[in-house]
Design a protein around this motif. Structure first.
Motif, PDB file in Angstrom:
ATOM      1  N   ILE A 179       0.864  -1.186   0.038  1.00  0.00           N
ATOM      2  CA  ILE A 179      -0.029   0.039  -0.084  1.00  0.00           C
ATOM      3  C   ILE A 179       0.891   1.183  -0.147  1.00  0.00           C
ATOM      4  CG2 ILE A 179      -1.861  -1.183   1.118  1.00  0.00           C
ATOM      5  CD1 ILE A 179      -1.000   0.517   3.601  1.00  0.00           C
ATOM      6  N   THR A 180       0.542   2.358  -0.609  1.00  0.00           N
ATOM      7  CA  THR A 180       0.987   3.397  -0.699  1.00  0.00           C
ATOM      8  C   THR A 180       0.475   4.701  -0.154  1.00  0.00           C
ATOM      9  OG1 THR A 180       0.106   4.265  -2.771  1.00  0.00           O
ATOM     10  CG2 THR A 180       1.853   2.722  -3.088  1.00  0.00           C
ATOM     11  N   ASP A 181       1.205   5.814  -0.050  1.00  0.00           N
ATOM     12  CA  ASP A 181       0.668   7.153   0.667  1.00  0.00           C
ATOM     13  C   ASP A 181      -0.761   7.504  -0.045  1.00  0.00           C
ATOM     14  OD1 ASP A 181       2.788   7.491   2.476  1.00  0.00           O
ATOM     15  OD2 ASP A 181       3.924   8.115   0.856  1.00  0.00           O
ATOM     16  N   ARG A 182      -0.725   7.100  -1.452  1.00  0.00           N
ATOM     17  CA  ARG A 182      -1.921   7.601  -2.184  1.00  0.00           C
ATOM     18  C   ARG A 182      -3.089   6.704  -1.548  1.00  0.00           C
ATOM     19  NH1 ARG A 182      -1.797   7.260  -8.610  1.00  0.00           N
ATOM     20  NH2 ARG A 182      -0.732   8.902  -8.274  1.00  0.00           N
ATOM     21  N   ASP A 183      -2.767   5.449  -1.209  1.00  0.00           N
ATOM     22  CA  ASP A 183      -4.076   4.831  -0.958  1.00  0.00           C
ATOM     23  C   ASP A 183      -4.360   5.251   0.358  1.00  0.00           C
ATOM     24  OD1 ASP A 183      -3.593   2.800  -2.997  1.00  0.00           O
ATOM     25  OD2 ASP A 183      -2.189   1.899  -1.776  1.00  0.00           O
ATOM     26  N   VAL A 184      -3.551   5.476   1.518  1.00  0.00           N
ATOM     27  CA  VAL A 184      -4.039   6.010   2.780  1.00  0.00           C
ATOM     28  C   VAL A 184      -4.719   7.364   2.663  1.00  0.00           C
ATOM     29  CG1 VAL A 184      -3.233   6.920   4.986  1.00  0.00           C
ATOM     30  CG2 VAL A 184      -2.236   4.761   3.855  1.00  0.00           C
ATOM     31  N   ILE A 185      -4.158   8.252   1.974  1.00  0.00           N
ATOM     32  CA  ILE A 185      -4.790   9.627   1.681  1.00  0.00           C
ATOM     33  C   ILE A 185      -6.151   9.467   1.008  1.00  0.00           C
ATOM     34  CG2 ILE A 185      -4.540  11.910   0.349  1.00  0.00           C
ATOM     35  CD1 ILE A 185      -1.440  11.556   0.824  1.00  0.00           C
ATOM     36  N   SER A 186      -6.344   8.577   0.083  1.00  0.00           N
ATOM     37  CA  SER A 186      -7.636   8.477  -0.633  1.00  0.00           C
ATOM     38  C   SER A 186      -8.779   8.065   0.627  1.00  0.00           C
ATOM     39  CB  SER A 186      -7.700   7.318  -1.813  1.00  0.00           C
ATOM     40  OG  SER A 186      -6.783   7.970  -2.820  1.00  0.00           O
ATOM     41  N   VAL A 187      -8.178   7.065   1.489  1.00  0.00           N
ATOM     42  CA  VAL A 187      -9.422   6.773   2.396  1.00  0.00           C
ATOM     43  C   VAL A 187      -9.596   7.992   3.328  1.00  0.00           C
ATOM     44  CG1 VAL A 187      -9.381   5.312   4.599  1.00  0.00           C
ATOM     45  CG2 VAL A 187      -8.457   4.455   2.547  1.00  0.00           C
ATOM     46  N   LEU A 188      -8.665   8.689   3.630  1.00  0.00           N
ATOM     47  CA  LEU A 188      -8.784   9.904   4.569  1.00  0.00           C
ATOM     48  C   LEU A 188      -9.723  10.815   3.847  1.00  0.00           C
ATOM     49  CD1 LEU A 188      -5.241  10.508   5.675  1.00  0.00           C
ATOM     50  CD2 LEU A 188      -7.079   9.764   7.137  1.00  0.00           C
ATOM     51  N   GLN A 189      -9.472  11.001   2.453  1.00  0.00           N
ATOM     52  CA  GLN A 189     -10.404  12.079   1.818  1.00  0.00           C
ATOM     53  C   GLN A 189     -11.885  11.741   1.779  1.00  0.00           C
ATOM     54  OE1 GLN A 189      -7.964  12.286  -1.912  1.00  0.00           O
ATOM     55  NE2 GLN A 189      -7.251  14.376  -1.352  1.00  0.00           N
ATOM     56  N   CYS A 190     -12.147  10.238   1.687  1.00  0.00           N
ATOM     57  CA  CYS A 190     -13.428   9.631   1.232  1.00  0.00           C
ATOM     58  C   CYS A 190     -14.066   9.118   2.508  1.00  0.00           C
ATOM     59  CB  CYS A 190     -13.418   8.454   0.338  1.00  0.00           C
ATOM     60  SG  CYS A 190     -12.558   8.935  -1.201  1.00  0.00           S
ATOM     61  N   CYS A 191     -13.389   8.784   3.448  1.00  0.00           N
ATOM     62  CA  CYS A 191     -14.043   8.272   4.878  1.00  0.00           C
ATOM     63  C   CYS A 191     -14.084   9.336   5.739  1.00  0.00           C
ATOM     64  CB  CYS A 191     -13.510   6.918   5.166  1.00  0.00           C
ATOM     65  SG  CYS A 191     -13.650   5.844   3.744  1.00  0.00           S
ATOM     66  N   ARG A 192     -14.556  10.585   5.776  1.00  0.00           N
ATOM     67  CA  ARG A 192     -14.131  11.645   6.545  1.00  0.00           C
ATOM     68  C   ARG A 192     -14.636  11.405   8.073  1.00  0.00           C
ATOM     69  NH1 ARG A 192     -12.462  15.926   3.263  1.00  0.00           N
ATOM     70  NH2 ARG A 192     -11.594  16.549   5.351  1.00  0.00           N
ATOM     71  N   LYS A 193     -15.341  10.234   8.375  1.00  0.00           N
ATOM     72  CA  LYS A 193     -15.574  10.180   9.916  1.00  0.00           C
ATOM     73  C   LYS A 193     -14.715   9.109  10.440  1.00  0.00           C
ATOM     74  CE  LYS A 193     -20.613  10.468   8.811  1.00  0.00           C
ATOM     75  NZ  LYS A 193     -22.066   9.613   8.974  1.00  0.00           N
ATOM     76  N   LEU A 194     -13.634   9.063   9.641  1.00  0.00           N
ATOM     77  CA  LEU A 194     -12.478   8.067  10.342  1.00  0.00           C
ATOM     78  C   LEU A 194     -12.047   8.623  11.711  1.00  0.00           C
ATOM     79  CD1 LEU A 194     -11.234   5.112   9.407  1.00  0.00           C
ATOM     80  CD2 LEU A 194      -9.219   6.558   8.729  1.00  0.00           C
ATOM     81  N   ARG A 195     -12.007   7.745  12.647  1.00  0.00           N
ATOM     82  CA  ARG A 195     -11.359   8.209  14.045  1.00  0.00           C
ATOM     83  C   ARG A 195     -10.109   7.466  14.553  1.00  0.00           C
ATOM     84  NH1 ARG A 195     -16.919   7.552  17.595  1.00  0.00           N
ATOM     85  NH2 ARG A 195     -18.237   9.314  16.294  1.00  0.00           N
ATOM     86  N   TYR A 196      -9.913   6.125  13.746  1.00  0.00           N
ATOM     87  CA  TYR A 196      -8.773   5.596  14.220  1.00  0.00           C
ATOM     88  C   TYR A 196      -7.959   4.938  13.004  1.00  0.00           C
ATOM     89  CZ  TYR A 196      -6.127   1.722  16.461  1.00  0.00           C
ATOM     90  OH  TYR A 196      -5.047   1.026  17.029  1.00  0.00           O
ATOM     91  N   LEU A 197      -6.759   5.065  12.982  1.00  0.00           N
ATOM     92  CA  LEU A 197      -5.995   4.687  11.942  1.00  0.00           C
ATOM     93  C   LEU A 197      -4.754   3.942  12.653  1.00  0.00           C
ATOM     94  CD1 LEU A 197      -5.078   4.477   8.675  1.00  0.00           C
ATOM     95  CD2 LEU A 197      -4.192   6.761   8.953  1.00  0.00           C
ATOM     96  N   HIS A 198      -4.494   2.665  12.078  1.00  0.00           N
ATOM     97  CA  HIS A 198      -3.469   2.299  12.694  1.00  0.00           C
ATOM     98  C   HIS A 198      -2.624   1.393  11.363  1.00  0.00           C
ATOM     99  CE1 HIS A 198      -1.608  -1.369  15.241  1.00  0.00           C
ATOM    100  NE2 HIS A 198      -0.574  -0.573  14.916  1.00  0.00           N
ATOM    101  N   LEU A 199      -1.442   1.684  11.128  1.00  0.00           N
ATOM    102  CA  LEU A 199      -0.687   1.218  10.102  1.00  0.00           C
ATOM    103  C   LEU A 199       0.626   0.546  10.774  1.00  0.00           C
ATOM    104  CD1 LEU A 199      -0.595   4.109   7.610  1.00  0.00           C
ATOM    105  CD2 LEU A 199      -2.159   2.178   7.639  1.00  0.00           C
TER     106      LEU A 199
END
Length: 228
Positions: free
Chosen positions: A128-148
């Motif tokens: 997975i790349t930065d683009r994948d993570v940023i896309s999730v952040l842009q589209c799933c604006r209710k995201l509260r917890y991110l663990h990589l």
């Protein structure tokens, strides 16, 4: 009393105790149970223990999904996927080519179909790349917890994405991600002081460096040896 005589609420409750494969198997027995299987309300949590499971048709993505985990604990991650691309042999590249886009493609579907996602955990997802993570952040604006964890291609750009798009994020972990730097972590903390940000070992690991970045050092050492 026959199973299909139960109302939808009872059937959903029954399905909730089954794993993904069992749910799908039961759904193939009749049309009514198939409708229960396809009900988005059943799928508020998904856990995958390897990327190949993302290919199966034993789950449903939808707006009810709140918690998503993709964890790959395999020796292949350490021996193949985590190796820098320019150091991989042809055999290793061939192995990676069979699954390297699986998680990214799946996350693209999540971005489109799961806007209410609250928690995303990815471990051992070496492609997975930065683009994948940023896309999730842009589209799933209710995201509260991110663990990589152990996601070797993730860099400070993902932290920039957290700053720019993670309005509702409460906790971010970037553990054992070798291309995360101390400077990137510090900047993120300064820009989002209320965010609980942790990075176990990430900034202490040796980051990737392309061959051309090593050439000047090698040439310098050669000159030193020649002149000594």
């Amino acid at each position: 009393m026959h199973l299909i005589q139960l109302n939808r609420e009872c059937l959903l409750h029954l399905f909730s105790f089954l794993d993904k494969d069992s749910r799908r198997s039961l759904s193939l027995t009749c049309h009514q149970l198939r409708e229960v299987f396809l009900d988005p309300c059943l799928w508020n949590l998904l856990h995958f223990s390897s990327p190949c499971q993302l290919r199966k048709d034993n789950f449903v993505l939808g707006p009810s999904l709140r918690y998503l985990t993709i964890s790959w604990y395999s020796s292949m991650v350490l021996q193949v996927c985590n190796i820098e691309d320019w150091l991989k042999s042809s055999f290793q590249k061939n192995i990676c080519s069979k699954h390297e886009s699986l998680v990214s493609t799946f996350l693209a579907h999540v971005c489109y179909m799961c806007p209410n996602l609250l928690s995303l955990t990815m471990s051992g997802c070496g492609h997975i790349t930065d683009r994948d993570v940023i896309s999730v952040l842009q589209c799933c604006r209710k995201l509260r917890y991110l663990h990589l964890e152990n996601c070797v291609r993730i860099t400070d750009c993902s932290l920039e994405g957290v700053v720019a798009h993670g309005d509702n994020l409460e906790e971010v972990k970037v553990d054992f991600c070798r291309n995360i730097t101390q400077a990137g972590l510090q900047h993120c903390k300064e820009m989002k002081p209320a965010l609980q940000l942790t990075a176990e070992r990430s900034a202490d690991l040796i980051p990737d460096s392309k061959p051309e970045e090593r050439v000047p050092i090698r040439r310098t050492l050669q000159k030193v040896l020649q002149n000594s």
